[in-house]
Design a protein around this motif. Structure first.
Motif, PDB file in Angstrom:
ATOM      1  N   VAL A 190      -9.412   1.859  10.963  1.00  0.00           N
ATOM      2  CA  VAL A 190      -8.124   1.871  10.269  1.00  0.00           C
ATOM      3  C   VAL A 190      -7.728   0.415  10.030  1.00  0.00           C
ATOM      4  CG1 VAL A 190      -7.187   4.081  10.966  1.00  0.00           C
ATOM      5  CG2 VAL A 190      -6.968   2.131  12.495  1.00  0.00           C
ATOM      6  N   ILE A 191      -7.052   0.175   8.908  1.00  0.00           N
ATOM      7  CA  ILE A 191      -6.775  -1.188   8.470  1.00  0.00           C
ATOM      8  C   ILE A 191      -5.287  -1.329   8.169  1.00  0.00           C
ATOM      9  CG2 ILE A 191      -7.419  -3.007   6.845  1.00  0.00           C
ATOM     10  CD1 ILE A 191      -9.812  -0.984   6.116  1.00  0.00           C
ATOM     11  N   PRO A 192      -4.494  -1.809   9.110  1.00  0.00           N
ATOM     12  CA  PRO A 192      -3.076  -2.065   8.833  1.00  0.00           C
ATOM     13  C   PRO A 192      -2.890  -3.482   8.293  1.00  0.00           C
ATOM     14  CG  PRO A 192      -3.504  -2.380  11.169  1.00  0.00           C
ATOM     15  CD  PRO A 192      -4.828  -2.026  10.539  1.00  0.00           C
ATOM     16  N   GLY A 193      -1.850  -3.674   7.491  1.00  0.00           N
ATOM     17  CA  GLY A 193      -1.581  -5.030   7.024  1.00  0.00           C
ATOM     18  C   GLY A 193      -0.613  -5.068   5.864  1.00  0.00           C
ATOM     19  N   THR A 194      -0.271  -6.288   5.457  1.00  0.00           N
ATOM     20  CA  THR A 194       0.639  -6.490   4.334  1.00  0.00           C
ATOM     21  C   THR A 194      -0.156  -6.648   3.039  1.00  0.00           C
ATOM     22  OG1 THR A 194       0.639  -8.887   4.735  1.00  0.00           O
ATOM     23  CG2 THR A 194       2.395  -7.598   5.749  1.00  0.00           C
ATOM     24  N   VAL A 195       0.431  -6.182   1.952  1.00  0.00           N
ATOM     25  CA  VAL A 195      -0.167  -6.320   0.624  1.00  0.00           C
ATOM     26  C   VAL A 195       0.923  -6.772  -0.346  1.00  0.00           C
ATOM     27  CG1 VAL A 195      -1.933  -4.593   1.086  1.00  0.00           C
ATOM     28  CG2 VAL A 195       0.231  -3.890   0.068  1.00  0.00           C
ATOM     29  N   HIS A 196       0.506  -7.245  -1.515  1.00  0.00           N
ATOM     30  CA  HIS A 196       1.455  -7.818  -2.468  1.00  0.00           C
ATOM     31  C   HIS A 196       1.177  -7.301  -3.877  1.00  0.00           C
ATOM     32  CE1 HIS A 196       1.421 -10.585   0.940  1.00  0.00           C
ATOM     33  NE2 HIS A 196       2.625 -10.964   0.576  1.00  0.00           N
ATOM     34  N   ARG A 197       2.245  -6.984  -4.587  1.00  0.00           N
ATOM     35  CA  ARG A 197       2.139  -6.599  -5.996  1.00  0.00           C
ATOM     36  C   ARG A 197       3.363  -7.123  -6.742  1.00  0.00           C
ATOM     37  NH1 ARG A 197      -0.318  -0.370  -5.999  1.00  0.00           N
ATOM     38  NH2 ARG A 197      -2.027  -0.796  -4.525  1.00  0.00           N
ATOM     39  N   ASN A 198       3.206  -7.283  -8.016  1.00  0.00           N
ATOM     40  CA  ASN A 198       4.281  -7.846  -8.831  1.00  0.00           C
ATOM     41  C   ASN A 198       5.308  -6.770  -9.175  1.00  0.00           C
ATOM     42  OD1 ASN A 198       5.747  -9.648 -10.378  1.00  0.00           O
ATOM     43  ND2 ASN A 198       4.508  -9.351 -12.210  1.00  0.00           N
ATOM     44  N   ASP A 199       5.973  -6.277  -8.136  1.00  0.00           N
ATOM     45  CA  ASP A 199       7.014  -5.264  -8.303  1.00  0.00           C
ATOM     46  C   ASP A 199       8.375  -5.904  -8.060  1.00  0.00           C
ATOM     47  OD1 ASP A 199       5.387  -3.100  -8.864  1.00  0.00           O
ATOM     48  OD2 ASP A 199       5.091  -2.596  -6.751  1.00  0.00           O
ATOM     49  N   PRO A 200       9.313  -5.788  -8.991  1.00  0.00           N
ATOM     50  CA  PRO A 200      10.659  -6.313  -8.726  1.00  0.00           C
ATOM     51  C   PRO A 200      11.306  -5.538  -7.589  1.00  0.00           C
ATOM     52  CG  PRO A 200      10.638  -5.005 -10.739  1.00  0.00           C
ATOM     53  CD  PRO A 200       9.216  -5.147 -10.311  1.00  0.00           C
ATOM     54  N   PRO A 201      11.992  -6.214  -6.674  1.00  0.00           N
ATOM     55  CA  PRO A 201      12.587  -5.504  -5.531  1.00  0.00           C
ATOM     56  C   PRO A 201      13.709  -4.574  -5.962  1.00  0.00           C
ATOM     57  CG  PRO A 201      13.268  -7.817  -5.560  1.00  0.00           C
ATOM     58  CD  PRO A 201      12.222  -7.674  -6.614  1.00  0.00           C
ATOM     59  N   ASP A 202      13.643  -3.354  -5.481  1.00  0.00           N
ATOM     60  CA  ASP A 202      14.729  -2.401  -5.682  1.00  0.00           C
ATOM     61  C   ASP A 202      14.738  -1.453  -4.489  1.00  0.00           C
ATOM     62  OD1 ASP A 202      12.701  -0.489  -6.118  1.00  0.00           O
ATOM     63  OD2 ASP A 202      12.785  -0.731  -8.282  1.00  0.00           O
ATOM     64  N   ALA A 203      15.409  -0.325  -4.624  1.00  0.00           N
ATOM     65  CA  ALA A 203      15.580   0.572  -3.487  1.00  0.00           C
ATOM     66  C   ALA A 203      14.264   1.168  -2.999  1.00  0.00           C
ATOM     67  CB  ALA A 203      16.546   1.696  -3.842  1.00  0.00           C
ATOM     68  N   SER A 204      13.245   1.217  -3.855  1.00  0.00           N
ATOM     69  CA  SER A 204      11.980   1.841  -3.451  1.00  0.00           C
ATOM     70  C   SER A 204      10.763   0.954  -3.682  1.00  0.00           C
ATOM     71  CB  SER A 204      11.791   3.168  -4.209  1.00  0.00           C
ATOM     72  OG  SER A 204      11.832   2.952  -5.613  1.00  0.00           O
ATOM     73  N   HIS A 205      10.963  -0.301  -4.091  1.00  0.00           N
ATOM     74  CA  HIS A 205       9.839  -1.204  -4.356  1.00  0.00           C
ATOM     75  C   HIS A 205      10.108  -2.579  -3.760  1.00  0.00           C
ATOM     76  CE1 HIS A 205       9.434   1.850  -7.548  1.00  0.00           C
ATOM     77  NE2 HIS A 205       8.130   1.625  -7.447  1.00  0.00           N
ATOM     78  N   SER A 206       9.014  -3.261  -3.429  1.00  0.00           N
ATOM     79  CA  SER A 206       9.099  -4.616  -2.897  1.00  0.00           C
ATOM     80  C   SER A 206       7.816  -5.345  -3.270  1.00  0.00           C
ATOM     81  CB  SER A 206       9.269  -4.601  -1.373  1.00  0.00           C
ATOM     82  OG  SER A 206       9.166  -5.919  -0.850  1.00  0.00           O
ATOM     83  N   PRO A 207       7.885  -6.646  -3.590  1.00  0.00           N
ATOM     84  CA  PRO A 207       6.650  -7.385  -3.909  1.00  0.00           C
ATOM     85  C   PRO A 207       5.732  -7.541  -2.697  1.00  0.00           C
ATOM     86  CG  PRO A 207       8.535  -8.872  -3.816  1.00  0.00           C
ATOM     87  CD  PRO A 207       9.090  -7.476  -3.757  1.00  0.00           C
ATOM     88  N   MET A 208       6.253  -7.317  -1.502  1.00  0.00           N
ATOM     89  CA  MET A 208       5.441  -7.313  -0.281  1.00  0.00           C
ATOM     90  C   MET A 208       5.731  -6.020   0.467  1.00  0.00           C
ATOM     91  SD  MET A 208       5.295  -7.541   3.215  1.00  0.00           S
ATOM     92  CE  MET A 208       6.970  -8.043   3.624  1.00  0.00           C
ATOM     93  N   PHE A 209       4.676  -5.311   0.846  1.00  0.00           N
ATOM     94  CA  PHE A 209       4.886  -4.088   1.612  1.00  0.00           C
ATOM     95  C   PHE A 209       3.689  -3.892   2.533  1.00  0.00           C
ATOM     96  CE2 PHE A 209       3.056  -3.173  -2.484  1.00  0.00           C
ATOM     97  CZ  PHE A 209       2.085  -2.202  -2.274  1.00  0.00           C
ATOM     98  N   HIS A 210       3.687  -2.806   3.289  1.00  0.00           N
ATOM     99  CA  HIS A 210       2.674  -2.590   4.320  1.00  0.00           C
ATOM    100  C   HIS A 210       1.856  -1.349   4.001  1.00  0.00           C
ATOM    101  CE1 HIS A 210       5.872  -4.966   6.166  1.00  0.00           C
ATOM    102  NE2 HIS A 210       4.979  -5.421   7.020  1.00  0.00           N
ATOM    103  N   GLN A 211       0.581  -1.436   4.285  1.00  0.00           N
ATOM    104  CA  GLN A 211      -0.320  -0.306   4.088  1.00  0.00           C
ATOM    105  C   GLN A 211      -1.169  -0.080   5.330  1.00  0.00           C
ATOM    106  OE1 GLN A 211      -2.929  -0.661   0.722  1.00  0.00           O
ATOM    107  NE2 GLN A 211      -1.510   0.328  -0.685  1.00  0.00           N
ATOM    108  N   ILE A 212      -1.626   1.154   5.475  1.00  0.00           N
ATOM    109  CA  ILE A 212      -2.671   1.466   6.443  1.00  0.00           C
ATOM    110  C   ILE A 212      -3.739   2.261   5.705  1.00  0.00           C
ATOM    111  CG2 ILE A 212      -3.292   2.840   8.450  1.00  0.00           C
ATOM    112  CD1 ILE A 212      -0.723   2.153   9.738  1.00  0.00           C
ATOM    113  N   GLU A 213      -4.955   1.769   5.764  1.00  0.00           N
ATOM    114  CA  GLU A 213      -6.067   2.489   5.168  1.00  0.00           C
ATOM    115  C   GLU A 213      -7.047   2.885   6.259  1.00  0.00           C
ATOM    116  OE1 GLU A 213      -7.870   1.076   1.690  1.00  0.00           O
ATOM    117  OE2 GLU A 213      -6.014   0.358   0.786  1.00  0.00           O
TER     118      GLU A 213
END
Length: 382
Positions: free
Chosen positions: A222-245
């Protein structure tokens, strides 16, 4: 007779030791006369005042006046005096506090090397202990479920190359699926070959390739960690968020193994009454691919919360949790030489957004609350 700082003419080791000892003895002697808070203040100011305190005078008369060649030795002795005097001042303050404290049969007083009692039964200075951030706590809970199934934790760099983030995961150059990643690229990479250009990883999937390059099958990670995407911050999006694969590779792994693993994991996370549902989907690195839904653990799958509609599941009774699928054979081709011959091994992979699960778990309606650092909000989860 009150101590006055002598002006040194002899800077030999013996002379310095004699002068420093006389100063330390004078400070200890004056400390013994302290009876009140006023005495303590006078004592502290006399020795530690910045403008004309005895330590300041020693610095001027001994260190600054010393020949250049002798200054390192004098400086060491002055620093020792400073720490010693500051310690005596602190002990004097503690002694006053002890004199005011009511005597009890449980008090135990010990003396330090430089004199001065300390009650070791008094409570010490406690450091305030915080709590895990709700997103990190959710991540640890998910990882723990898979660790109990025998999975290991793998990690990798946040700044990745195009090769690991896209190409080796079956995203060929100019593939339209790359556009959905909203990638943040590192500036100044235009002169490099495309596969060597640096970017902020858009998922934790590159760690799958990196791990398969290092380890031969079978693997379960399992791979936990932070990832980044060019999403403008709002109530359900953030340019930095966390994933587990997750990734499991072995001989004869089937889609049934994937369904059984994830069904068990969802029940461990959300309760034994939760049901799972798989719907066909598309991901470049898995084939076939699916999205996993679970019955809404807030409304119990009814779509309603009392007389009101259930907002988290949009009245459907189902909540999308993650994407998954069987590893595409094209992915294995990139690590074929390390034992991942697609004709001999198979595997499944899955990935989930931790932040979204934390939103659902704690009933928070705005993702930005997690990242604003407002203690009033975060202390609710302590």
């Amino acid at each position: 007779m009150a101590y006055t700082v002598p002006k040194l003419t002899d800077y030999s080791a013996a002379a310095l030791e004699k002068a420093a000892s006389a100063c330390a003895d004078a400070c200890a002697s004056e400390m013994g006369t302290i009876r009140t808070d006023a005495d303590l203040k006078t004592f502290r100011d006399r020795w530690l005042a910045r403008k004309n305190g005895i330590l300041t005078q020693i610095n001027d008369l001994w260190l600054k006046s010393a020949p250049k060649a002798e200054r390192p030795v004098v400086g060491q002795k002055v620093n020792w005096l400073k720490k010693h005097v500051e310690g005596l001042v602190e002990v004097a303050g503690n002694r006053l506090l002890l004199q005011r404290a009511p005597a009890t049969q449980y008090r135990t007083v010990v003396s330090l090397d430089f004199g001065g009692p300390v009650d070791i039964t008094l409570p010490g200075a406690r450091r305030p202990i915080g709590a895990e951030h709700p997103v990190i706590r959710t991540m640890h809970e998910i990882v723990s479920v898979f660790q109990k199934l025998g999975y290991s934790v793998a990690e990798g760099p946040v700044v990745e190359t195009d090769y690991y983030n896209f190409e080796a995961l079956n995203f060929p150059p100019d593939h339209p699926a790359r556009d959905t990643q909203d990638t943040l690229f590192i500036a100044g990479q235009e002169s490099k070959p495309q596969r060597e250009r640096l970017l902020l990883r858009t998922h934790t999937s590159p760690v799958q390739i990196r791990t398969m390059e290092k380890m031969r099958p079978p693997i379960r990670i399992v791979i936990p960690g932070t990832v980044h995407r060019n999403d403008p911050p709002d109530a359900s999006h953030s340019p930095m968020f966390h994933q587990i694969e997750g990734l499991a590779v072995d001989t004869n792994i089937t889609f049934g193994d994937l369904k059984g693993t994830l069904d068990h994991a969802m029940k461990a996370l959300f309760g034994s009454n939760v049901k799972t549902h798989f719907r066909p989907s598309f991901f470049p690195f898995t084939e076939p691919s699916a999205e996993l839904y679970v019955t809404c653990f807030i409304c119990g799958g009814s779509g309603k919360r009392g007389a009101d509609a259930c907002r988290p599941c949009k009245q459907t009774g189902w909540i999308e949790v993650l994407g998954c699928g069987m590893v595409d054979p094209n992915v294995f081709e990139f690590v074929k030489d390390n034992g991942y011959d697609p004709k001999k091994v198979s595997g499944f992979a899955f990935g989930m957004g931790v932040d979204r699960l934390a939103l659902l778990k704690y009933g928070v309606d705005d993702l930005q609350y997690f990242f604003q650092g407002d203690v009033r909000f975060l202390e609710q989860f302590g």
